[in-house]
Scaffold this motif. Structure first.
Motif, short mmCIF file in Angstrom:
data_model
loop_
_atom_site.label_atom_id
_atom_site.label_comp_id
_atom_site.label_asym_id
_atom_site.label_seq_id
_atom_site.Cartn_x
_atom_site.Cartn_y
_atom_site.Cartn_z
N GLN A 1 0.83 -1.21 0.00
CA GLN A 1 0.00 0.00 0.00
C GLN A 1 0.86 1.26 0.00
N ALA B 1 0.90 4.08 -2.78
CA ALA B 1 0.66 5.49 -2.47
C ALA B 1 1.82 6.35 -2.97
N SER C 1 1.52 9.31 -5.66
CA SER C 1 1.97 10.67 -5.36
C SER C 1 3.06 11.13 -6.32
N ARG D 1 -7.84 11.94 -9.72
CA ARG D 1 -7.34 11.28 -8.51
C ARG D 1 -8.51 10.94 -7.58
N LYS D 2 -8.61 9.70 -7.18
CA LYS D 2 -9.57 9.24 -6.19
C LYS D 2 -8.82 8.46 -5.12
N GLY D 3 -8.44 9.15 -4.05
CA GLY D 3 -7.64 8.51 -3.01
C GLY D 3 -6.26 8.16 -3.54
N ASP D 4 -5.96 6.84 -3.50
CA ASP D 4 -4.67 6.39 -4.01
C ASP D 4 -4.79 5.79 -5.41
N GLN D 5 -5.85 6.15 -6.12
CA GLN D 5 -6.05 5.67 -7.47
C GLN D 5 -6.45 6.82 -8.39
N GLU E 1 -9.07 7.71 -11.66
CA GLU E 1 -10.29 7.28 -12.34
C GLU E 1 -10.35 7.90 -13.73
N GLU F 1 -10.90 19.31 -8.15
CA GLU F 1 -10.48 17.95 -8.44
C GLU F 1 -9.09 17.96 -9.08
#
Length: 453
Positions: free
Chosen positions: A61, A65, A69, A408-412, A414, A438
């Motif tokens: 994880q 991350a 980043s 970016r959606k969290g650590d992913q 889309e 966003e």
């Protein structure tokens, strides 16, 4: 010996022979010892489980991350979006006066002129201030020589007039003598009654001869007087020619001192000197008609640019512009389109069929660092929209005929389709698909993360 440090029991004495054997009671372990053992076992088991399953997952994880980043991203924001076209060129002044070396009216007009004084380039001058002076010593000496020629011409006229007066008096005396001879012949003819016929004819012929001689003398005198007038006129014309010669040089002499016709900034021009291109300075030679100085109005500056003929239809007089100078990158001054050329023109080093349209962009802000002949670039605003959502063009991908971005959606990230509107070289307006704040990836995430792996 116990690992927990329990005191060792002392040995029992041996029983006497024949006595009944009594078994000693077994020692009981304390209950607290068992609890500690189980706690240690649980901790060791948890550590083994964490090392085997939880830690690799946490490291994966963290790596994911870190990879997310590391992908460059930019936020969607709201603001003014403008489409601009850049126009480059040198700066110049709308109001200026060219100072050229005087073209002399005298016969010696082709010789070089030496600058005796020249104002410093970049100096602010006032109207009527001396800005340049040409060495006039040679011309002044020449004017003095011409003055001597004029005096000699005047003396020649006076001398010839006196000589003609003497000749005229001699001619007049000749006429008087001829008139006297005619009168004498007429008197003798009147007394011809007493003479013979032959004598009377001779006297008559004498009268006619005296009359003809008088008429011829008068005609000769008239012609001689006309010749006198012609001679005097020739001498007078010679004198007038010298006078005109002198007056022309005097007019040229006045032009050797040049004064500023307006308030402004003095800009000295460039010239070739000994194979090097440099600023004209005091002591240099200039040719008649040569431009060596300009006085410009620094309050009315402009950029002289050109645009390709394919973009000329985008320009309109009055469009706003932001102007930057290569010499002063910190300056960002306002301007506007002042004029657009009616005809396209070709460049010196370009093919004939490549045409550019001249465009003049004026400064609406006055700054003392803006002077002529600086390289400048003006971004002319063609279209402008206020308070629109926009994002960097680097974040937009063209996939399957549609504009998509990676949000970016969290650590992913889309994948999302967007609809774009007005755009310039760096940003585009977002009509739908994104909201302000966003973050969108500037690089395709799949490629970036694969590279990190």
């Amino acid at each position: 010996m116990s690992a927990l440090g329990t005191p060792r029991p002392s040995p029992l004495p041996a029983p006497p022979p024949g006595a009944p054997t009594v078994s000693a009671p077994e020692p009981q372990e304390p209950r607290s010892r068992k609890w500690i053992v189980w706690l240690v076992l649980i901790l060791v088991g948890g550590l083994v489980v964490w090392q085997a399953a939880v830690k690799p997952r946490m490291e994966a994880q963290a790596e994911r991350a870190s990879a997310v980043s590391a992908i460059k991203a930019a936020k969607v924001f709201a603001g003014t979006l403008a489409r601009t076209v850049r126009v480059s060129g040198p700066t110049s002044s709308q109001e200026y006066t060219s100072i050229t070396a005087p073209i002399m009216r005298g016969p010696e007009a082709g010789r070089e002129l030496t600058l005796l004084y020249l104002v410093d380039s970049g100096k602010i001058v006032k109207k009527g201030e001396l800005i340049a002076q040409i060495d006039a010593k040679t011309l002044e000496d020449h004017i003095d020589d011409i003055g001597d020629d004029i005096e000699r011409a005047e003396a020649d006229v006076r001398k010839r007039r006196a000589e003609q007066a003497i000749e005229t008096e001699n001619l007049t005396q000749t006429i008087r003598v001829a008139q006297a001879e005619l009168d004498k012949a007429i008197l003798e003819e009147k007394a011809s009654e007493t003479r013979t016929v032959i004598d009377r004819e001779l006297l008559k012929l004498a009268v006619e001869e005296a009359q003809a001689r008088l008429n011829q003398t008068k005609a000769d005198v008239a012609h001689k007087l006309q010749a006198h007038k012609s001679e005097l006129r020739i001498l007078e014309i010679t004198k007038e020619r010298h006078v005109r010669h002198r007056d022309r040089h005097k007019t040229d002499l006045v032009k050797f001192k040049m004064y500023s016709p307006m308030d402004g900034l003095a800009v000295v021009q460039m010239t070739w000197r000994g194979g090097e291109y440099g600023v004209i300075r005091q002591g240099d030679n200039v040719t008649p008609g040569m431009l060596f100085l300009k006085v410009v109005n620094p309050a009315k500056m402009q950029v002289e640019g050109q645009v390709n003929q394919s973009e000329s239809s985008l320009f309109r007089i009055g469009q706003k512009a932001r102007i930057r100078l290569d010499a002063f990158p910190e300056l960002n001054l306002a301007g506007k389109v002042h004029s657009i050329g009616a005809l396209a023109a070709g460049g010196w080093r370009q093919s004939y069929y490549i045409r550019n349209v001249p465009v003049r962009i004026t400064f609406t802000e006055v700054h003392n660092k803006v002077i002529p002949d600086l390289s400048a670039a003006a971004d002319v605003t063609i279209t402008e929209e206020e308070n629109v959502k926009q994002l960097a063009l680097a974040a937009v991908r063209r996939e399957e005929g549609k504009d998509v971005v990676y949000v970016r959606k969290g650590d992913q990230f889309e994948r999302r389709e967007v609809k774009l509107g007005l755009s310039n070289n760096t940003h585009a307006a977002v009509l739908s698909g994104l909201e302000v704040g966003e973050e969108v990836a500037l690089e395709k995430p799949a490629i970036q993360m694969a590279a990190l792996r």
